[in-house]
Design a protein around this motif. Structure first.
Motif, mmCIF file in Angstrom:
data_model
loop_
_atom_site.group_PDB
_atom_site.id
_atom_site.type_symbol
_atom_site.label_atom_id
_atom_site.label_comp_id
_atom_site.label_asym_id
_atom_site.label_seq_id
_atom_site.Cartn_x
_atom_site.Cartn_y
_atom_site.Cartn_z
ATOM 1 N N ALA A 18 0.827 -1.206 0.000
ATOM 2 C CA ALA A 18 0.000 0.000 0.000
ATOM 3 C C ALA A 18 0.866 1.264 0.000
ATOM 4 O O ALA A 18 0.575 2.218 -0.725
ATOM 5 N N GLN A 19 1.919 1.262 0.813
ATOM 6 C CA GLN A 19 2.835 2.408 0.848
ATOM 7 C C GLN A 19 3.496 2.604 -0.511
ATOM 8 O O GLN A 19 3.668 3.740 -0.975
ATOM 9 N N LEU A 20 3.865 1.511 -1.134
ATOM 10 C CA LEU A 20 4.516 1.548 -2.440
ATOM 11 C C LEU A 20 3.569 2.131 -3.500
ATOM 12 O O LEU A 20 3.958 3.009 -4.276
ATOM 13 N N ARG A 21 2.325 1.661 -3.523
ATOM 14 C CA ARG A 21 1.335 2.191 -4.468
ATOM 15 C C ARG A 21 1.119 3.686 -4.245
ATOM 16 O O ARG A 21 1.056 4.459 -5.196
ATOM 17 N N GLU A 22 1.023 4.069 -2.968
ATOM 18 C CA GLU A 22 0.806 5.476 -2.629
ATOM 19 C C GLU A 22 1.976 6.334 -3.117
ATOM 20 O O GLU A 22 1.775 7.397 -3.693
ATOM 21 N N GLU A 23 3.187 5.876 -2.880
ATOM 22 C CA GLU A 23 4.375 6.635 -3.292
ATOM 23 C C GLU A 23 4.453 6.727 -4.816
ATOM 24 O O GLU A 23 4.773 7.789 -5.360
ATOM 25 N N MET A 24 4.137 5.658 -5.511
ATOM 26 C CA MET A 24 4.231 5.649 -6.967
ATOM 27 C C MET A 24 3.160 6.522 -7.619
ATOM 28 O O MET A 24 3.338 6.998 -8.738
ATOM 29 N N ASN A 25 2.049 6.747 -6.912
ATOM 30 C CA ASN A 25 0.966 7.572 -7.450
ATOM 31 C C ASN A 25 1.131 9.051 -7.135
ATOM 32 O O ASN A 25 0.317 9.863 -7.591
ATOM 33 N N ARG A 26 2.137 9.402 -6.373
ATOM 34 C CA ARG A 26 2.391 10.814 -6.071
ATOM 35 C C ARG A 26 2.841 11.534 -7.342
ATOM 36 O O ARG A 26 3.428 10.916 -8.233
ATOM 37 N N PRO A 27 2.615 12.840 -7.412
ATOM 38 C CA PRO A 27 3.062 13.593 -8.592
ATOM 39 C C PRO A 27 4.573 13.508 -8.825
ATOM 40 O O PRO A 27 5.026 13.460 -9.963
ATOM 41 N N ALA A 28 5.347 13.483 -7.753
ATOM 42 C CA ALA A 28 6.802 13.382 -7.876
ATOM 43 C C ALA A 28 7.299 12.281 -6.932
ATOM 44 O O ALA A 28 7.789 12.570 -5.837
ATOM 45 N N PRO A 29 7.163 11.020 -7.355
ATOM 46 C CA PRO A 29 7.572 9.923 -6.465
ATOM 47 C C PRO A 29 9.073 9.951 -6.182
ATOM 48 O O PRO A 29 9.877 10.328 -7.037
ATOM 49 N N ASP A 30 9.414 9.567 -4.965
ATOM 50 C CA ASP A 30 10.813 9.523 -4.536
ATOM 51 C C ASP A 30 11.381 8.142 -4.863
ATOM 52 O O ASP A 30 10.968 7.133 -4.292
ATOM 53 N N ASP A 31 12.337 8.112 -5.796
ATOM 54 C CA ASP A 31 12.910 6.836 -6.225
ATOM 55 C C ASP A 31 13.589 6.088 -5.087
ATOM 56 O O ASP A 31 13.522 4.865 -5.017
ATOM 57 N N ALA A 32 14.243 6.806 -4.193
ATOM 58 C CA ALA A 32 14.930 6.159 -3.067
ATOM 59 C C ALA A 32 13.920 5.474 -2.146
ATOM 60 O O ALA A 32 14.153 4.361 -1.672
ATOM 61 N N THR A 33 12.797 6.135 -1.900
ATOM 62 C CA THR A 33 11.755 5.547 -1.053
ATOM 63 C C THR A 33 11.163 4.312 -1.721
ATOM 64 O O THR A 33 10.963 3.289 -1.075
ATOM 65 N N ILE A 34 10.915 4.398 -3.014
ATOM 66 C CA ILE A 34 10.370 3.261 -3.751
ATOM 67 C C ILE A 34 11.339 2.084 -3.699
ATOM 68 O O ILE A 34 10.939 0.947 -3.438
ATOM 69 N N GLN A 35 12.607 2.347 -3.896
ATOM 70 C CA GLN A 35 13.610 1.282 -3.863
ATOM 71 C C GLN A 35 13.670 0.639 -2.472
ATOM 72 O O GLN A 35 13.731 -0.579 -2.340
ATOM 73 N N MET A 36 13.643 1.451 -1.427
ATOM 74 C CA MET A 36 13.693 0.938 -0.056
ATOM 75 C C MET A 36 12.467 0.074 0.245
ATOM 76 O O MET A 36 12.585 -1.011 0.820
ATOM 77 N N LEU A 37 11.288 0.534 -0.175
ATOM 78 C CA LEU A 37 10.071 -0.232 0.061
ATOM 79 C C LEU A 37 10.096 -1.563 -0.695
ATOM 80 O O LEU A 37 9.682 -2.597 -0.165
#
Length: 51
Positions: A18-37
């Motif tokens: 869920a956190q990953l989907r939320e981050e990826m749907n943001r206007p400017a997703p943070d690649d580092a956060t996505i990678q960590m998740l």
């Protein structure tokens, strides 16, 4: 005992998903956060497959 551990892992996995989907749907997703998740999700998936 094992089933409660597996249930907890599945819950964590779903939460990270869920956190990953939320981050990826943001206007400017943070690649580092996505990678960590994704790494956390993979570790949990590997632990689940071991049970």
């Amino acid at each position: 005992m094992v089933s409660s551990h597996v249930s907890a892992l599945k819950s964590k996995h779903a939460n990270i998903e869920a956190q990953l989907r939320e981050e990826m749907n943001r206007p400017a997703p943070d690649d580092a956060t996505i990678q960590m998740l994704k790494k956390r999700k993979l570790r949990i998936k590997e632990e689940l497959s071991a049970h």
